[in-house]
Design an enzyme around this catalytic site. Structure first.
Site, PDB file in Angstrom:
ATOM      1  N   ASP A 329       0.829  -1.239   0.029  1.00  0.00           N
ATOM      2  CA  ASP A 329      -0.174   0.068  -0.106  1.00  0.00           C
ATOM      3  C   ASP A 329       0.782   1.155  -0.281  1.00  0.00           C
ATOM      4  O   ASP A 329       1.578   1.606   0.814  1.00  0.00           O
ATOM      5  CB  ASP A 329      -0.673   0.026   1.065  1.00  0.00           C
ATOM      6  CG  ASP A 329      -0.443  -0.189   2.233  1.00  0.00           C
ATOM      7  OD1 ASP A 329       0.449  -1.084   2.655  1.00  0.00           O
ATOM      8  OD2 ASP A 329      -0.885  -0.285   3.796  1.00  0.00           O
ATOM      9  N   GLU A 511      11.248   0.349   8.956  1.00  0.00           N
ATOM     10  CA  GLU A 511      10.328  -0.770   8.039  1.00  0.00           C
ATOM     11  C   GLU A 511      10.763  -0.442   6.593  1.00  0.00           C
ATOM     12  O   GLU A 511      10.943  -1.443   6.091  1.00  0.00           O
ATOM     13  CB  GLU A 511       9.922   0.269   8.030  1.00  0.00           C
ATOM     14  CG  GLU A 511       8.004  -0.139   7.208  1.00  0.00           C
ATOM     15  CD  GLU A 511       7.282   0.275   7.730  1.00  0.00           C
ATOM     16  OE1 GLU A 511       6.120   0.010   7.019  1.00  0.00           O
ATOM     17  OE2 GLU A 511       7.472   1.759   7.205  1.00  0.00           O
TER      18      GLU A 511
END
Length: 568
Positions: A329, A511
């Site tokens: 996403d 991340e």
């Protein structure tokens, strides 16, 4: 011959079809859960019926919710939906409606008086002279949460066992993240915690009929890439083959969730996660039950839908939500024009990664059924073979790589992405397809810092120039299964170099990573770069084990060390 997986070897109705009935040619409702075993409560699990799930924040206090999100009280839209209402949300909303037009009304003060803030996960209190491996081992306790009970009105869902969160803004467990985190837990010797994570996901399947995106009410309408079968396989490597039989009921329910809704499909139709292609082949797509803005990104979604002038907003919202279910996403893979988010059409895409994972689930079900001594093993193996044939027919680009298929326009993508390596990761590629895919990936996606996600720069976080730990592991593991050890090593060592360089400079794992030579954290997306970070920790440990000579075990240079915070 195709390779079998190389390592270890809508909820479902309670009434299962007759055991050992052949699955081929029967309706989907017949084959999604054959030979279902009576679910045995997992040791230590909460087996009483859960309390009614509270409504999501956008439904619990709709007017207040929209005022806060539209007013951008917080930089991150997820921040407010994780706040804990201090009393009945309906009463809070009623008070807001009664007061908000009064002179001097202060929305921020109203929120502060009626909600408790949820702080981000802190991981910066670890000694800064530790080597990378020791740093990761020290991170695990800081990322562990235990929420067997949650306060009334919380958006958090209780789980029976401790679990590991990714870090930063991600204060809850996430489905697909957790597999890569669990790899690291096992490598760190935290096998009990890994088993507890698996039991939590089995509990979620038994309780809600599927594993949600994360353990929040606003994530219940969708799942994430189905890696439960990989988690079972991982734990079987620790405890033995009996693990397959133990989790067979949950594996079957997981499969039922992803195949639900396909019974009456005609060629060229889709329902929920299931697509029947023009030739009758059945494959899968990403989907979400709701077609409204995501509460955790409400303003972002409403603005995106407003830019799609030729489409109903509900269609855009559904595709944004399905994109969130994909884990990517967002990415050019889902965009009609390859660059503009408002052209998103996730539900029109049959993704190569999703269908590879479902092939692995079918193969794992066949293996688990074999432990029961029933013919269901042959049935699931046949389903896996049917899926492989459909993938080869529709998701293989003759230019030499696996790609996504648009089932509405009947066109195959010409974009090489990191998802092309999932068939190798799942063991479904032929030797020739694996070799050609490796060649394509080397030519198009290899970067100084590892494997690029795509070759397009769109500003979306799952595109160039970002590199993500889970995709590095899918690549390394998949390539090694097919003897492409050289490319696997190149990708793994280059990514380790990026992780080590940023760690030496900033003493943290993040991340996502930029893959240029400057070894910076990644950018793009809806929120700031997060550190912690669960799946990066897990993949880094796996790569350190494979390529220890890379030198990524060194402690950060003292000259790079950040000063310790002053004592309060």
């Amino acid at each position: 011959m195709p390779h079998a997986p190389a390592r270890s070897g809508d909820a479902m109705s309670a009434a299962a079809p007759p055991c050992c009935t052949s699955l081929l040619g029967l309706s989907l409702s017949m084959f999604v859960a054959p030979c279902a075993l009576a679910a045995t409560p997992l040791e230590g699990a909460v087996v009483s019926a859960p309390a009614p799930t509270p409504p999501t924040p956008d439904l619990a206090y709709p007017e207040l919710f929209q005022a806060v999100q539209r007013g951008e009280l917080f930089d991150d839209q997820k921040h407010f939906v994780d706040f804990l209402p201090l009393r009945d949300p309906a009463l809070i909303n009623a008070d807001y409606l009664a007061q908000h037009e009064h002179a001097g009304f202060d929305l921020r003060k109203f929120v502060d008086a009626n909600f408790e803030e949820s702080p981000p996960v802190q991981t910066d209190a670890i000694r800064q002279d530790t080597a990378l491996r020791e740093h990761i081992d020290a991170l695990w306790p800081k990322l562990v949460r235990s929420q067997t009970n949650v306060p009334a009105h919380s958006s958090l869902l209780a789980l029976p066992h401790p679990y590991v969160v990714p870090g930063g803004r991600f204060r809850e467990v996430y489905y697909w993240d957790s597999y890569f985190t669990m790899l690291g837990l096992v490598k760190s010797g935290e096998t009990t915690l890994s088993r507890q994570m698996l039991d939590n996901f089995a509990y979620l399947i038994d309780t809600y009929g599927h594993i949600p995106n994360g353990n929040r009410t606003y994530y219940l309408s969708r799942s994430q890439p189905p890696l439960f079968s990989y988690m079972v396989e991982l734990q079987a490597g620790v405890e033995g083959e009996a693990v397959y039989q133990r989790y067979l009921p949950q594996l079957q329910k997981e499969y039922a969730y992803w195949m639900q809704g396909g019974d009456d499909l005609q060629p060229g139709q889709a329902a929920r996660h299931v697509v029947r292609l023009a030739d009758g082949s059945v494959l899968n797509r990403y989907w979400d039950e709701r077609d409204t803005p995501r509460p955790e990104a409400w303003l972002h979604d409403t603005r995106t839908a407003a830019e799609a002038h030729d489409r109903p907003a509900a269609d855009v919202y559904r595709d944004l939500r399905a994109g969130a279910e994909s884990g990517w996403d967002y990415t050019s893979r889902w965009l009609a024009d390859g660059k503009t988010l408002s052209t998103i059409r996730t539900t029109a895409i049959v993704p190569i990664d999703l269908n590879s994972l479902l092939y692995h689930l079918e193969r794992t079900l066949a293996q688990a059924c074999a432990h029961t001594g029933t013919a269901c093993s042959q049935d699931y193996a046949a389903l896996a073979q049917q899926r492989k044939q459909a993938i080869d027919a529709h998701l293989w680009n003759a230019a030499g790589y696996y790609a996504d298929y648009d089932w509405q326009t009947r066109t195959l993508s010409n974009q090489v992405t990191a998802a092309a390596l999932y068939p190798l990761f799942a063991g479904l590629a032929s030797d020739d397809h694996a070799k050609r895919t490796a060649t394509s990936v080397r030519a198009r996606l290899l970067r100084p810092g590892g494997l690029a996600t795509t070759a397009l720069k769109t500003g979306q976080q799952w595109d160039e120039p970002n590199g993500w730990a889970p995709l590095q592991w899918v690549a390394v593991d998949g390539l090694r299964r097919y003897g492409e050890d050289g490319l696997a090593r190149t990708i793994g060592e280059r990514f380790l170099t990026q992780v080590q360089a940023l760690f030496a400079r900033e003493h943290k794992l993040v991340e996502k990573y930029g893959l240029d030579a400057d070894a910076a954290g990644g950018g793009g997306g809806e929120y700031a770069l997060q550190d912690g970070f669960g799946w990066t920790n897990g993949v880094t440990l796996m790569l350190l084990n494979l390529y220890p000579s890379q030198g990524a075990t060194q402690a950060p240079a003292k000259t790079k060390r950040k000063p310790e915070p002053a004592a309060p």
